[in-house]
Design a protein around this motif. Structure first.
Motif, mmCIF file in Angstrom:
data_model
loop_
_atom_site.group_PDB
_atom_site.id
_atom_site.type_symbol
_atom_site.label_atom_id
_atom_site.label_comp_id
_atom_site.label_asym_id
_atom_site.label_seq_id
_atom_site.Cartn_x
_atom_site.Cartn_y
_atom_site.Cartn_z
ATOM 1 N N ASN A 127 8.460 -17.119 9.979
ATOM 2 C CA ASN A 127 9.888 -17.413 9.971
ATOM 3 C C ASN A 127 10.138 -18.917 10.058
ATOM 4 O O ASN A 127 10.962 -19.476 9.347
ATOM 5 C CB ASN A 127 10.580 -16.690 11.130
ATOM 6 C CG ASN A 127 10.481 -15.188 11.000
ATOM 7 O OD1 ASN A 127 10.636 -14.642 9.914
ATOM 8 N ND2 ASN A 127 10.222 -14.505 12.114
ATOM 9 N N ASP A 128 9.400 -19.580 10.957
ATOM 10 C CA ASP A 128 9.487 -21.021 11.122
ATOM 11 C C ASP A 128 8.497 -21.673 10.155
ATOM 12 O O ASP A 128 7.314 -21.313 10.140
ATOM 13 C CB ASP A 128 9.148 -21.392 12.571
ATOM 14 C CG ASP A 128 9.337 -22.869 12.882
ATOM 15 O OD1 ASP A 128 9.274 -23.701 11.955
ATOM 16 O OD2 ASP A 128 9.538 -23.193 14.070
ATOM 17 N N ARG A 169 7.019 -24.247 10.359
ATOM 18 C CA ARG A 169 5.933 -24.890 11.088
ATOM 19 C C ARG A 169 4.930 -23.873 11.629
ATOM 20 O O ARG A 169 4.003 -24.238 12.350
ATOM 21 C CB ARG A 169 6.497 -25.735 12.234
ATOM 22 C CG ARG A 169 7.401 -26.874 11.792
ATOM 23 C CD ARG A 169 7.875 -27.702 12.978
ATOM 24 N NE ARG A 169 8.671 -26.895 13.906
ATOM 25 C CZ ARG A 169 9.025 -27.289 15.129
ATOM 26 N NH1 ARG A 169 8.654 -28.478 15.563
ATOM 27 N NH2 ARG A 169 9.757 -26.518 15.891
ATOM 28 N N ASP A 184 5.310 -27.174 19.990
ATOM 29 C CA ASP A 184 6.538 -27.927 19.775
ATOM 30 C C ASP A 184 6.580 -29.068 20.793
ATOM 31 O O ASP A 184 6.373 -28.852 21.995
ATOM 32 C CB ASP A 184 7.753 -27.016 19.943
ATOM 33 C CG ASP A 184 9.053 -27.732 19.653
ATOM 34 O OD1 ASP A 184 9.548 -28.427 20.578
ATOM 35 O OD2 ASP A 184 9.582 -27.605 18.542
#
Length: 354
Positions: free
Chosen positions: A80-81, A83, A223
């Motif tokens: 989904n992300d 990254r 993150d």
């Protein structure tokens, strides 16, 4: 090893420009703490950053890059992300690596807003490490693991590791066997235990999965603000294997209470709090069979034992494989791993409470 000099990197070679990057490189500098590949951070005039790596000559680059390309293509379709998976940059002619007289190279997009830790700053970081490797298992559970090559043959085949170990004892090329009789006896007395997972694998009792095989915290990107897991990096040792391998190696390294070459063995045990923290993060993030979950504690013990056997084998062979910084370092490494095995055996009932 044939290696270019940094000061004439983009005057004479300009390797980065052989890839489909955005813009022209304006700075290229050494990056990270890796000891296997040579890594550079590339910045372009389009305000883009990339990771350029010269791939170690120890690998079969074709197998290695075919594995990585296939795995990243699959994971990129299940995130989904953006990254959540590394992105490989193709060469100008559409290949996944570039070769010239100085070696083999690849480029990844830089994962912005990420941080890579060498050691956990707190228990939460170790949990997020587990989440990352658990998600890696989850994303690839439908990937046909048998289609991957083995860049390092028999990497976690502990039966074969013992074969090589016994050869080293017999050959005794350095005359060291008499100095380490206690360590040899310990290893041989644990051969049966160390072979269980490999035998289960050969009998088809456990699912063959895509495994990372170097599941340390510094192979996870977090993150930079929240320290939540983003993705797993360093896929050089990705190959078919068992979930217990990845779980076990994380525990062997991350839940041990002493450094790998600690001389004072009284400092070495297993931190059960960190063990259960990692187990929770890992199991919360992937779907394993009941049989696989049962083997996770054994995976931790097996990885420590296997590593100790490998260090001892190298010591007997004259320290030809693992880099050492002082005489006897491989023996110190072997002893810490065997002590960790003994400590795990003392706490094995607690380790089984997953």
């Amino acid at each position: 090893m044939n290696q270019f000099k940094e000061d004439n990197f983009y005057k004479e070679k300009n390797i980065a420009s052989k890839f489909q990057i955005k813009g022209t490189p304006i700075t290229i500098e050494r990056y990270g703490c890796g000891h296997i590949n040579t890594t550079y951070l590339v910045k372009t005039d389009k305000n883009k950053r990339y990771i350029l790596q010269r791939i170690s000559d120890a690998f079969d680059v074709k197998i290695l890059m075919d594995n990585i390309s296939a795995v990243l293509k699959f994971t990129s379709e299940n995130i989904n992300d953006e990254r959540g998976s590394m992105k490989l940059v193709k060469t100008l002619d559409g290949k996944n690596f570039y070769s010239d007289s100085t070696g083999n190279y690849r480029v990844y997009e830089f994962v912005e807003g990420s941080v890579c830790l060498q050691t956990a700053e707190n228990k939460s970081d170790f949990y997020e490490c587990a989440v990352a490797f658990g998600k890696f298992q989850k994303m690839l559970e439908d990937f046909p693991a048998e289609t991957l090559g083995e860049p390092l043959k028999n990497f976690h085949n502990t039966i074969d590791r013992y074969r090589l170990f016994k050869e080293a004892i017999t050959n005794d090329v350095m005359g060291r066997a008499k100095l380490v009789k206690e360590e040899i006896d310990f290893a041989l007395s644990h051969e049966k235990d160390g072979s269980i997972l490999q035998k289960m694998r050969e009998l088809g009792e456990l699912p063959i999965r895509v495994t990372h095989n170097d599941t340390k915290l510094n192979n996870v990107l977090l993150d930079e603000k929240t320290h939540k897991a983003l993705c797993v990096i360093d896929l050089d040792t990705v190959m078919p294997g068992l979930a217990a391998y990845d779980f076990g190696d994380s525990i062997r390294f991350g839940a041990a209470t002493a450094a790998e070459d600690e001389k004072d063995l009284s400092k070495m045990t297993i931190n059960l709090d960190l063990y259960h923290t990692f187990a929770k993060g890992f199991l919360d993030s992937c779907d394993l069979t009941e049989k696989e979950i049962e083997t996770l504690p054994l995976g931790a013990k097996t990885m420590a034992l296997e590593c100790g056997v490998r260090f001892l084998t190298d010591y007997l062979n004259g320290d030809t494989y693992f880099a050492t910084h002082y005489e006897g370092q491989n023996l110190d490494r072997c002893r810490t791993q065997f002590k960790l095995v003994s400590e795990m055996e003392k706490h094995f009932d607690e380790m089984r409470l997953l």
